[in-house]
Design a protein around this motif. Structure first.
Motif, PDB file in Angstrom:
ATOM      1  N   UNK A 158     -43.454 -32.014 -15.723  1.00 21.77           N
ATOM      2  CA  UNK A 158     -43.151 -31.403 -14.441  1.00 21.77           C
ATOM      3  C   UNK A 158     -42.074 -30.344 -14.616  1.00 21.77           C
ATOM      4  N   UNK A 159     -42.297 -29.207 -13.990  1.00 17.47           N
ATOM      5  CA  UNK A 159     -41.446 -28.032 -14.154  1.00 17.47           C
ATOM      6  C   UNK A 159     -40.529 -27.853 -12.947  1.00 17.47           C
ATOM      7  N   UNK A 160     -39.328 -27.371 -13.211  1.00 15.25           N
ATOM      8  CA  UNK A 160     -38.471 -26.959 -12.097  1.00 15.25           C
ATOM      9  C   UNK A 160     -38.868 -25.554 -11.665  1.00 15.25           C
ATOM     10  N   UNK A 161     -38.759 -25.278 -10.356  1.00  7.52           N
ATOM     11  CA  UNK A 161     -39.151 -24.003  -9.787  1.00  7.52           C
ATOM     12  C   UNK A 161     -37.919 -23.223  -9.334  1.00  7.52           C
ATOM     13  N   UNK A 162     -38.136 -21.993  -8.878  1.00  4.68           N
ATOM     14  CA  UNK A 162     -37.049 -21.190  -8.328  1.00  4.68           C
ATOM     15  C   UNK A 162     -36.914 -21.469  -6.829  1.00  4.68           C
ATOM     16  N   UNK A 163     -35.728 -21.243  -6.260  1.00 10.03           N
ATOM     17  CA  UNK A 163     -35.511 -21.567  -4.840  1.00 10.03           C
ATOM     18  C   UNK A 163     -36.480 -20.874  -3.886  1.00 10.03           C
ATOM     19  N   UNK A 164     -36.977 -19.689  -4.228  1.00  6.48           N
ATOM     20  CA  UNK A 164     -37.940 -19.048  -3.330  1.00  6.48           C
ATOM     21  C   UNK A 164     -39.303 -19.726  -3.400  1.00  6.48           C
ATOM     22  N   UNK A 165     -39.544 -20.504  -4.459  1.00  6.75           N
ATOM     23  CA  UNK A 165     -40.814 -21.202  -4.625  1.00  6.75           C
ATOM     24  C   UNK A 165     -40.784 -22.616  -4.070  1.00  6.75           C
ATOM     25  N   UNK A 166     -39.609 -23.230  -4.064  1.00  8.07           N
ATOM     26  CA  UNK A 166     -39.526 -24.648  -3.728  1.00  8.07           C
ATOM     27  C   UNK A 166     -38.169 -25.007  -3.133  1.00  8.07           C
ATOM     28  N   UNK A 167     -38.173 -26.035  -2.292  1.00  9.61           N
ATOM     29  CA  UNK A 167     -36.923 -26.629  -1.810  1.00  9.61           C
ATOM     30  C   UNK A 167     -36.762 -28.049  -2.350  1.00  9.61           C
ATOM     31  N   UNK A 168     -37.453 -28.336  -3.452  1.00 10.40           N
ATOM     32  CA  UNK A 168     -37.454 -29.695  -3.996  1.00 10.40           C
ATOM     33  C   UNK A 168     -36.859 -29.729  -5.406  1.00 10.40           C
ATOM     34  N   UNK A 169     -37.663 -29.480  -6.441  1.00 11.30           N
ATOM     35  CA  UNK A 169     -37.167 -29.559  -7.819  1.00 11.30           C
ATOM     36  C   UNK A 169     -36.909 -28.155  -8.338  1.00 11.30           C
ATOM     37  N   UNK A 170     -35.626 -27.743  -8.313  1.00 13.99           N
ATOM     38  CA  UNK A 170     -35.257 -26.389  -8.727  1.00 13.99           C
ATOM     39  C   UNK A 170     -34.099 -26.361  -9.715  1.00 13.99           C
ATOM     40  N   UNK A 171     -33.636 -27.528 -10.168  1.00  8.78           N
ATOM     41  CA  UNK A 171     -32.450 -27.568 -11.030  1.00  8.78           C
ATOM     42  C   UNK A 171     -32.459 -28.840 -11.858  1.00  8.78           C
ATOM     43  N   UNK A 172     -31.587 -28.869 -12.861  1.00  8.78           N
ATOM     44  CA  UNK A 172     -31.475 -30.051 -13.712  1.00  8.78           C
ATOM     45  C   UNK A 172     -31.084 -31.300 -12.924  1.00  8.78           C
ATOM     46  N   UNK A 173     -30.099 -31.262 -12.020  1.00  8.06           N
ATOM     47  CA  UNK A 173     -29.786 -32.476 -11.253  1.00  8.06           C
ATOM     48  C   UNK A 173     -30.988 -33.016 -10.479  1.00  8.06           C
ATOM     49  N   UNK A 174     -31.820 -32.126  -9.958  1.00  6.68           N
ATOM     50  CA  UNK A 174     -32.999 -32.588  -9.222  1.00  6.68           C
ATOM     51  C   UNK A 174     -34.057 -33.141 -10.163  1.00  6.68           C
ATOM     52  N   UNK A 175     -34.180 -32.556 -11.351  1.00  9.56           N
ATOM     53  CA  UNK A 175     -35.072 -33.118 -12.372  1.00  9.56           C
ATOM     54  C   UNK A 175     -34.625 -34.533 -12.723  1.00  9.56           C
ATOM     55  N   UNK A 176     -33.333 -34.709 -12.939  1.00  8.62           N
ATOM     56  CA  UNK A 176     -32.800 -36.023 -13.292  1.00  8.62           C
ATOM     57  C   UNK A 176     -33.008 -37.023 -12.150  1.00  8.62           C
ATOM     58  N   UNK A 177     -32.818 -36.570 -10.924  1.00  9.45           N
ATOM     59  CA  UNK A 177     -33.026 -37.460  -9.785  1.00  9.45           C
ATOM     60  C   UNK A 177     -34.475 -37.908  -9.703  1.00  9.45           C
ATOM     61  N   UNK A 178     -35.399 -36.960  -9.886  1.00 10.24           N
ATOM     62  CA  UNK A 178     -36.817 -37.316  -9.839  1.00 10.24           C
ATOM     63  C   UNK A 178     -37.161 -38.332 -10.917  1.00 10.24           C
ATOM     64  N   UNK A 179     -36.673 -38.113 -12.133  1.00 14.49           N
ATOM     65  CA  UNK A 179     -36.994 -39.045 -13.220  1.00 14.49           C
ATOM     66  C   UNK A 179     -36.355 -40.415 -12.997  1.00 14.49           C
ATOM     67  N   UNK A 180     -35.216 -40.450 -12.322  1.00  9.14           N
ATOM     68  CA  UNK A 180     -34.609 -41.755 -12.020  1.00  9.14           C
ATOM     69  C   UNK A 180     -35.419 -42.499 -10.967  1.00  9.14           C
ATOM     70  N   UNK A 181     -36.069 -41.766 -10.069  1.00  9.57           N
ATOM     71  CA  UNK A 181     -36.860 -42.397  -9.016  1.00  9.57           C
ATOM     72  C   UNK A 181     -38.298 -42.656  -9.447  1.00  9.57           C
ATOM     73  N   UNK A 182     -38.748 -41.953 -10.488  1.00 12.86           N
ATOM     74  CA  UNK A 182     -40.082 -42.196 -11.063  1.00 12.86           C
ATOM     75  C   UNK A 182     -39.879 -42.441 -12.563  1.00 12.86           C
ATOM     76  N   UNK A 183     -39.424 -43.634 -12.923  1.00 14.20           N
ATOM     77  CA  UNK A 183     -39.084 -43.908 -14.334  1.00 14.20           C
ATOM     78  C   UNK A 183     -40.299 -44.258 -15.176  1.00 14.20           C
ATOM     79  N   UNK A 184     -41.267 -43.348 -15.200  1.00 19.20           N
ATOM     80  CA  UNK A 184     -42.505 -43.588 -15.943  1.00 19.20           C
ATOM     81  C   UNK A 184     -42.422 -42.945 -17.314  1.00 19.20           C
ATOM     82  N   UNK A 185     -42.905 -43.656 -18.316  1.00 19.76           N
ATOM     83  CA  UNK A 185     -42.907 -43.088 -19.668  1.00 19.76           C
ATOM     84  C   UNK A 185     -43.903 -41.936 -19.790  1.00 19.76           C
ATOM     85  N   UNK A 186     -44.806 -41.816 -18.815  1.00 22.79           N
ATOM     86  CA  UNK A 186     -45.786 -40.725 -18.860  1.00 22.79           C
ATOM     87  C   UNK A 186     -45.224 -39.426 -18.302  1.00 22.79           C
ATOM     88  N   UNK A 187     -44.068 -39.473 -17.637  1.00 18.93           N
ATOM     89  CA  UNK A 187     -43.523 -38.292 -16.965  1.00 18.93           C
ATOM     90  C   UNK A 187     -42.428 -37.647 -17.803  1.00 18.93           C
TER      91      UNK A 187
END
Length: 283
Positions: A158-187
């Protein structure tokens, strides 16, 4: 000086969207590459263009043969999500479920092309809806896909996007948050260096925080330009990859409409830049 070789680089086919797939494969091969990131969008391939799953599989097998004939292989399968009507975070349940079904199909399509990696992005939640609601819906959708990917033996990046593209995953802290909430070895994570630079982040920080979970890289110059046409410190990025003994693929995502008229030139110039300016050896 990087010690990476050109055979660790792939080319995303999205910039060839105004050309046939046959032209695309021939062009990339002539530029000296042996791998592609396959953009699954029309006119090259889109599941909705085939009435049955059997017809879709036949088309994919035909594409696989064409790839082999061109001396190419698919290392990442990238279903189009931003330009087509799909959303992992939509308030409308039917739209979310259609998106999950679409990406679940991609998990089955990738192996037909000899590929075990499927690309994702978070997309954008409606900006007039509380972000927390969109975030939760996106997390739930990604969790479903990660569980299905794990069962299928397919890796998600899963890729982080730029702020004009997304209001969700756009930075390293948000990447880390997503992986903490979806702790799958496939992700795992695809680091887009353009979005990374816009966020004021560094490639080193991604490796420091994510380690081997950095499963893919999207490389381009500023605004997804040809390598060398922008202002990003590309040499530093490649030196960082070499220093980390990065063994996954790096995709050239030269994805700006200014290159649609002559995508071959954009890829050829980027390949030349890798060889001549960054010390990347030819295969």
């Amino acid at each position: 000086m990087s010690t990476l070789s050109l055979d660790r680089f792939a080319v995303m086919t999205v910039q060839y969207q105004q050309y046939s797939l046959a032209y695309t494969l021939d062009s990339i091969s002539r530029c000296g590459f042996t791998a592609i990131e396959f953009w699954a969008g029309a006119p090259h391939y889109h599941r909705a263009d085939h009435a049955t799953s059997l017809a879709a599989e036949r088309r994919l097998r035909s594409i696989h043969r064409a790839l082999s004939d061109a001396g190419l292989r698919v290392v990442v399968y990238t279903p189009e999500m931003l330009s087509y009507p799909y959303s992992l975070a939509a308030p409308d349940r039917a739209l979310r479920e259609r998106t999950i079904d679409y990406l679940t199909t991609a998990l089955a399509e990738a192996p037909v092309l000899g590929c075990d990696t499927v690309f994702l992005n978070s997309g954008c939640g409606p900006r007039d809806v509380p972000r927390e609601e969109s975030w939760q819906r996106m997390v739930e959708s990604v969790a479903v896909l990660a569980e299905r990917a794990e069962r299928a033996g397919v890796r998600l990046v899963i890729e982080q996007l730029q702020p004009y593209e997304s209001n969700l995953v756009t930075s390293l802290p948000e990447v880390l948050q997503l992986r903490s909430e979806v702790p799958s070895r496939s992700l795992q994570v695809c680091v887009d260096v353009v979005a990374m630079a816009v966020a004021g982040e560094t490639l080193a920080s991604y490796f420091d925080r994510l380690g081997p979970a950095v499963g893919h890289i999207h490389l381009a110059d500023s605004n997804h330009e040809v390598l060398g046409d922008g202002t990003l410190p590309l040499g530093e990025y490649l030196d960082e990859l070499a220093a980390r003994d990065y063994a996954q693929f790096v995709t050239l995502e030269i994805n700006d409409p200014i290159y649609w008229l002559d995508p071959h030139d954009s890829v050829e110039r980027s390949a030349r830049y890798l060889r001549d300016h960054l010390g990347v050896s030819a295969v």
